[in-house]
Design a protein around this motif. Structure first.
Motif, PDB file in Angstrom:
ATOM      1  N   ALA A   1       1.031  -0.896   0.030  1.00 55.91           N
ATOM      2  CA  ALA A   1       0.028  -0.184  -0.177  1.00 55.91           C
ATOM      3  C   ALA A   1       0.751   1.734   0.204  1.00 55.91           C
ATOM      4  N   LYS A   2       2.363   1.053   0.754  1.00 57.67           N
ATOM      5  CA  LYS A   2       2.901   2.185   0.821  1.00 57.67           C
ATOM      6  C   LYS A   2       3.845   2.816  -0.567  1.00 57.67           C
ATOM      7  N   GLN A   3       4.047   1.434  -0.939  1.00 61.80           N
ATOM      8  CA  GLN A   3       4.601   1.814  -2.704  1.00 61.80           C
ATOM      9  C   GLN A   3       3.440   2.090  -3.355  1.00 61.80           C
ATOM     10  N   ALA A   4       2.258   2.139  -3.702  1.00 59.12           N
ATOM     11  CA  ALA A   4       1.618   2.105  -4.515  1.00 59.12           C
ATOM     12  C   ALA A   4       1.109   3.793  -4.314  1.00 59.12           C
ATOM     13  N   ALA A   5       0.944   3.998  -3.352  1.00 62.01           N
ATOM     14  CA  ALA A   5       0.645   5.395  -3.050  1.00 62.01           C
ATOM     15  C   ALA A   5       1.844   5.840  -2.727  1.00 62.01           C
ATOM     16  N   THR A   6       2.956   5.239  -2.880  1.00 60.08           N
ATOM     17  CA  THR A   6       3.681   6.786  -3.060  1.00 60.08           C
ATOM     18  C   THR A   6       4.803   6.825  -4.899  1.00 60.08           C
ATOM     19  N   LEU A   7       4.857   5.468  -5.465  1.00 64.81           N
ATOM     20  CA  LEU A   7       4.444   5.755  -7.040  1.00 64.81           C
ATOM     21  C   LEU A   7       3.342   6.022  -7.428  1.00 64.81           C
ATOM     22  N   ASP A   8       2.274   6.104  -7.046  1.00 60.35           N
ATOM     23  CA  ASP A   8       1.557   7.316  -7.794  1.00 60.35           C
ATOM     24  C   ASP A   8       1.237   8.602  -7.228  1.00 60.35           C
ATOM     25  N   ARG A   9       1.762   9.479  -6.179  1.00 59.18           N
ATOM     26  CA  ARG A   9       1.797  10.713  -5.747  1.00 59.18           C
ATOM     27  C   ARG A   9       3.169  11.630  -6.226  1.00 59.18           C
ATOM     28  N   MET A  10       4.064  10.357  -6.336  1.00 64.62           N
ATOM     29  CA  MET A  10       5.277  11.218  -7.116  1.00 64.62           C
ATOM     30  C   MET A  10       5.179  10.981  -8.365  1.00 64.62           C
ATOM     31  N   THR A  11       4.224  10.090  -9.230  1.00 64.50           N
ATOM     32  CA  THR A  11       3.887  10.005 -10.827  1.00 64.50           C
ATOM     33  C   THR A  11       3.142  10.951 -11.132  1.00 64.50           C
TER      34      THR A  11
ATOM     35  N   LYS B   1      -0.486 -20.942  -1.957  1.00 68.64           N
ATOM     36  CA  LYS B   1      -1.538 -21.050  -2.826  1.00 68.64           C
ATOM     37  C   LYS B   1      -2.920 -20.907  -2.796  1.00 68.64           C
ATOM     38  N   ARG B   2      -3.582 -22.373  -2.148  1.00 68.50           N
ATOM     39  CA  ARG B   2      -4.851 -22.394  -1.778  1.00 68.50           C
ATOM     40  C   ARG B   2      -6.057 -21.425  -1.821  1.00 68.50           C
ATOM     41  N   THR B   3      -5.293 -20.393  -0.703  1.00 58.79           N
ATOM     42  CA  THR B   3      -5.937 -19.333   0.138  1.00 58.79           C
ATOM     43  C   THR B   3      -5.009 -17.852  -0.862  1.00 58.79           C
ATOM     44  N   ARG B   4      -5.104 -17.644  -1.904  1.00 55.18           N
ATOM     45  CA  ARG B   4      -4.624 -16.124  -2.253  1.00 55.18           C
ATOM     46  C   ARG B   4      -6.056 -15.595  -2.844  1.00 55.18           C
ATOM     47  N   GLY B   5      -6.943 -16.325  -2.890  1.00 57.71           N
ATOM     48  CA  GLY B   5      -8.190 -15.629  -3.494  1.00 57.71           C
ATOM     49  C   GLY B   5      -8.356 -15.134  -1.943  1.00 57.71           C
ATOM     50  N   ARG B   6      -8.274 -15.608  -1.245  1.00 57.46           N
ATOM     51  CA  ARG B   6      -9.567 -14.713   0.124  1.00 57.46           C
ATOM     52  C   ARG B   6      -8.450 -13.589   0.327  1.00 57.46           C
ATOM     53  N   ARG B   7      -6.659 -13.581   0.724  1.00 61.10           N
ATOM     54  CA  ARG B   7      -5.445 -13.249   0.796  1.00 61.10           C
ATOM     55  C   ARG B   7      -6.064 -12.090   0.382  1.00 61.10           C
ATOM     56  N   LEU B   8      -6.050 -11.772  -1.136  1.00 61.91           N
ATOM     57  CA  LEU B   8      -6.204 -11.086  -1.743  1.00 61.91           C
ATOM     58  C   LEU B   8      -7.686  -9.706  -1.210  1.00 61.91           C
ATOM     59  N   ASP B   9      -8.880 -10.432  -1.220  1.00 64.42           N
ATOM     60  CA  ASP B   9      -9.299  -9.626  -0.238  1.00 64.42           C
ATOM     61  C   ASP B   9      -8.882  -9.269   0.865  1.00 64.42           C
ATOM     62  N   GLU B  10      -8.471  -9.765   1.768  1.00 71.25           N
ATOM     63  CA  GLU B  10      -8.176  -9.497   3.046  1.00 71.25           C
ATOM     64  C   GLU B  10      -7.705  -8.012   2.452  1.00 71.25           C
ATOM     65  N   GLN B  11      -6.341  -7.988   1.620  1.00 69.71           N
ATOM     66  CA  GLN B  11      -5.599  -6.694   1.279  1.00 69.71           C
ATOM     67  C   GLN B  11      -6.053  -5.774   0.772  1.00 69.71           C
ATOM     68  N   MET B  12      -6.996  -5.941  -0.093  1.00 68.20           N
ATOM     69  CA  MET B  12      -8.070  -4.948  -0.343  1.00 68.20           C
ATOM     70  C   MET B  12      -8.393  -3.807   0.542  1.00 68.20           C
ATOM     71  N   ALA B  13      -8.895  -4.873   1.540  1.00 66.48           N
ATOM     72  CA  ALA B  13      -9.890  -3.838   2.694  1.00 66.48           C
ATOM     73  C   ALA B  13      -8.199  -2.665   3.205  1.00 66.48           C
ATOM     74  N   VAL B  14      -7.700  -3.908   3.362  1.00 67.63           N
ATOM     75  CA  VAL B  14      -6.812  -3.430   4.442  1.00 67.63           C
ATOM     76  C   VAL B  14      -5.979  -2.219   3.416  1.00 67.63           C
ATOM     77  N   MET B  15      -5.932  -1.970   2.349  1.00 63.46           N
ATOM     78  CA  MET B  15      -5.075  -1.062   1.576  1.00 63.46           C
ATOM     79  C   MET B  15      -6.065   0.389   1.177  1.00 63.46           C
ATOM     80  N   ARG B  16      -6.913   0.353   1.298  1.00 61.34           N
ATOM     81  CA  ARG B  16      -8.239   0.620   0.604  1.00 61.34           C
ATOM     82  C   ARG B  16      -8.332   2.075   2.317  1.00 61.34           C
ATOM     83  N   ARG B  17      -7.614   1.373   3.483  1.00 66.07           N
ATOM     84  CA  ARG B  17      -8.289   2.067   4.667  1.00 66.07           C
ATOM     85  C   ARG B  17      -7.330   2.565   5.072  1.00 66.07           C
TER      86      ARG B  17
END
Length: 281
Positions: free
Chosen positions: A75-85, A109-125
């Motif tokens: 989340a920090k890397q993406a925000a930094t790149l977005d801001r600086m560009t 690998k079996r739980t990677r989809g669920r992990r991505l959903d959890e990641q998106m909730a955190v990153m949006r916050r």
């Protein structure tokens, strides 16, 4: 119809030439794929370099394998790149299909989809400026785009297409026009089901090689090596578009399906393809 360039991965040092030529031409976006156990450049690092060497073109992960990464740091890397560009980052995300990529990071690998959903909730916050949790403060910087960079999701299964409506801004479709239309319709149906405003942004992808036979041979060899793990490398390479008429026809078919952008993904290293592809448009 916007048209972007998907960058080859065989030689990271060549990408500055590709990026600067594309930035000077009619192209809208630079895309870069993601793998861990492969010789490709790490996409966020590479795109940061390319963004600094260009002035207007967007930079897009296509797709970044988010479950392999630490969520707060991503989340920090993406925000930094977005801001600086100045908001030029498009964060294409997916779950990945290679066993070795997941084994190296210790991600199930079996739980990677669920992990991505959890990641998106955190990153949006995080991107909204809220505290990470009750006892931990916010993680900056604030992205250029309120709520975070534009997020596209790739995938084919219904759960992946639903993810576009739940968490994303659009869909990245690595599918031929002959069957992409059904995927587009499903994404749009989920979008309405979730009562999202407007329409999802639809970005299509086609694999191309344009130039003399050695350029086509190089692209076919690189593409075959990349897709060997699927067991379908021969079929995928057979779908490589190698003439201006084929490329124009594919772009037109995606336009008829309502795509907003088409990414012309290149596997051959010859940067003169940028100029040849510009002449196609």
């Amino acid at each position: 119809m916007n048209v972007g360039i998907g960058l080859p991965i065989g030689d990271p040092t060549a990408l500055l030439t590709w990026a600067q030529r594309a930035d000077a031409g009619p192209f809208s976006t630079l895309g870069l794929l993601d793998r861990l156990v492969y010789h490709n450049p790490e996409p966020l690092v590479a795109l940061a370099v390319l963004a600094g060497a260009t002035s207007r073109i967007r930079v897009q992960t296509e797709v970044l394998l988010a479950p392999l990464r630490d969520t707060a740091l991503l989340a920090k890397q993406a925000a930094t790149l977005d801001r600086m560009t100045g908001g030029r980052l498009v964060l294409g995300l997916g779950i990945g299909g290679r066993d070795d990529d997941h084994q190296v990071t210790g991600i199930d690998k079996r739980t990677r989809g669920r992990r991505l959903d959890e990641q998106m909730a955190v990153m949006r916050r995080i991107w909204s400026g809220e505290p990470y949790r009750d006892d931990i403060g916010p993680i900056g910087p604030a992205p250029a785009r309120p709520g975070g960079p534009e997020v596209l999701f790739g995938g084919f299964k219904p759960v992946a297409l639903e993810r576009v409506a739940r968490w994303g801004d659009g869909f990245l479709a690595a599918a031929a026009p002959s069957w992409a239309g059904g995927l587009f319709d499903t994404v749009r149906a989920f979008w309405k089901e979730y009562c999202r405003d407007g329409e999802p942004r639809i970005v299509a992808q086609i694999n191309v090689a344009l130039g003399p036979q050695d350029v086509i041979d190089d692209a076919q060899a690189n593409m075959h090596a990349y897709y060997t793990f699927t067991g379908m490398a021969d079929q995928l390479v057979a779908g490589l578009l190698t003439t201006p008429s084929q490329i124009r026809e594919a772009i037109a078919r995606f336009a008829d399906l309502g795509a907003d952008e088409v990414m012309l993904y290149c596997y051959g290293l010859d940067p003169n393809q940028v100029d040849r592809l510009a002449d196609v448009l």
